[in-house]
Design an enzyme around this catalytic site. Sequence first.
Site, mmCIF file in Angstrom:
data_model
loop_
_atom_site.group_PDB
_atom_site.id
_atom_site.type_symbol
_atom_site.label_atom_id
_atom_site.label_comp_id
_atom_site.label_asym_id
_atom_site.label_seq_id
_atom_site.Cartn_x
_atom_site.Cartn_y
_atom_site.Cartn_z
ATOM 1 N N TYR A 18 0.911 -1.262 -0.200
ATOM 2 C CA TYR A 18 -0.040 0.114 -0.001
ATOM 3 C C TYR A 18 0.854 1.291 0.026
ATOM 4 O O TYR A 18 0.489 2.362 -0.384
ATOM 5 C CB TYR A 18 -0.873 0.018 1.373
ATOM 6 C CG TYR A 18 -2.240 -0.577 1.205
ATOM 7 C CD1 TYR A 18 -2.146 -1.944 0.863
ATOM 8 C CD2 TYR A 18 -3.411 0.141 1.411
ATOM 9 C CE1 TYR A 18 -3.420 -2.696 0.422
ATOM 10 C CE2 TYR A 18 -4.616 -0.352 1.195
ATOM 11 C CZ TYR A 18 -4.616 -1.929 0.797
ATOM 12 O OH TYR A 18 -5.907 -2.400 0.787
ATOM 13 N N LYS A 53 2.861 -15.284 1.809
ATOM 14 C CA LYS A 53 3.476 -16.014 0.614
ATOM 15 C C LYS A 53 4.858 -16.408 0.271
ATOM 16 O O LYS A 53 5.456 -15.765 -0.408
ATOM 17 C CB LYS A 53 2.792 -15.335 -0.811
ATOM 18 C CG LYS A 53 1.451 -15.626 -0.978
ATOM 19 C CD LYS A 53 0.854 -16.738 -1.482
ATOM 20 C CE LYS A 53 0.927 -16.918 -2.812
ATOM 21 N NZ LYS A 53 0.656 -18.385 -3.232
ATOM 22 N N ASP A 60 -3.006 -17.780 0.125
ATOM 23 C CA ASP A 60 -4.202 -18.407 -0.699
ATOM 24 C C ASP A 60 -4.913 -19.763 -0.110
ATOM 25 O O ASP A 60 -6.198 -19.974 -0.227
ATOM 26 C CB ASP A 60 -3.669 -18.818 -1.944
ATOM 27 C CG ASP A 60 -2.342 -19.742 -2.095
ATOM 28 O OD1 ASP A 60 -1.687 -19.731 -0.891
ATOM 29 O OD2 ASP A 60 -1.926 -20.371 -2.962
ATOM 30 N N ASP A 77 -6.270 -7.323 3.925
ATOM 31 C CA ASP A 77 -7.475 -6.605 3.215
ATOM 32 C C ASP A 77 -8.322 -7.442 2.494
ATOM 33 O O ASP A 77 -9.603 -7.531 2.974
ATOM 34 C CB ASP A 77 -6.848 -5.467 2.136
ATOM 35 C CG ASP A 77 -7.874 -4.860 1.396
ATOM 36 O OD1 ASP A 77 -9.020 -4.482 2.029
ATOM 37 O OD2 ASP A 77 -7.974 -4.782 0.064
ATOM 38 N N ASP A 101 -12.195 -9.096 4.197
ATOM 39 C CA ASP A 101 -13.469 -8.938 3.714
ATOM 40 C C ASP A 101 -14.265 -10.510 3.402
ATOM 41 O O ASP A 101 -15.160 -10.486 3.725
ATOM 42 C CB ASP A 101 -13.318 -8.615 2.059
ATOM 43 C CG ASP A 101 -13.752 -7.029 2.064
ATOM 44 O OD1 ASP A 101 -13.540 -6.310 2.905
ATOM 45 O OD2 ASP A 101 -14.052 -6.774 1.056
#
Length: 368
Positions: A145, A196, A229, A253, A257
């Site tokens: 970000y 990751k 993932d 983020d 959600d």
Amino acid sequence: MNKSNSRKILLLPGDGIGPEVVREVKKILEWFNKNKSLDFSFEEELIGGASIDANKIPITDEVFFKSLQSDAVILGACGGPKWDNLEFSKKPERALLKLRKELKLFANLRPAICFKQLVDSSSLKPEIVSGLDIMIVRELTGGIYFGEPRGIEPIENNQRKGINTHTYTTNEIHRIAKVAFDLAKKRSNKVTSCEKSNVMEAGVLWREEVQIVKDKDYKSVELNHMLADNCAMQLLRNPKQFDVILADNLFGDMLSDEAAMLTGSLGLLPSASLGAKDKNGKIRSLYEPVHGSAPDIAGKNMANPIATILSLSMALRYSLNLDKEADQLDLAVQKVLDDGLRTKDIISKGKKEVTTTDMGDAIISKLK
Ligand code: IPM
Ligand code: MG
């Protein structure tokens, strides 16, 4: 209204349904002042698109300094289609990112709780989500970000290149990992850290440094590392395996959600963004509902104010030292749901549909 020794709260309603849901928070603050002799003083200022319309920028210096000086900031939402075509640096969302970065709000706490009254609102089977209680701890001031270099630049053959940089340092990882471990100790004592590390060096560092923090200071907390993932998949398969999920800014983020939606409605989920303690022991903080500005239902008195009201409850708990009042407010929300009152986003058969204002009033009536 502004008394000198009072608890200063800055309300930033912002855009879309923001003003409607923050209005209900204001009613609750007024109720506490009147009936519990509390001393909240609150001011309201523009942010996001509303500030762009009035001042041509998403947040003015004046509002920024007011947020620096308040004990807690409560924000509604930033953004909407009206401002979608603005140049990147002028978009409403920049205000939010500026507040996060410059108030150094590095820890974003996003609880995903499935209320028992609402198990049927989830798109997952009730047995998968009932009793779900996850806390996502998202790093909020680092990673892709904010990393440099960034931008869009021309390259050969009339092509363009978009660039963002993902970086994390040891200190940035340690301070957010500590937040996750400390929270886990007050819950089910389990942290799942996501990255990751199979494709990113910054992911390898994340994994190693989180492990170092655990081995040094949190031996009693269970720590699992999971590829981000896989975590996204596990959240759908068996979400109750998680207690605290720790993730960087971007993965956090997305995972938040996803976790939020497991609970049936984004309209119920609060969040807290917290900074480090200053030398007086005070922490900077910003509270906001996880849902966005929902422009499609803005201005219709239809939005669910519960996420914002529960954000106020987090503010009472984490910033204002008012645990009792926070419990009282959480309980009032539960009672209203028990009574079968629902805003449109969570309506189901046999329940009573109410407006934003009605929902706020009903919650206040349960505070009494
Ligand atoms: C969030 C939002 C923000 C983010 C946007 C509005 C900048 O999606 O708080 O999760 O990406 O952090
Ligand atoms: Mg988001």
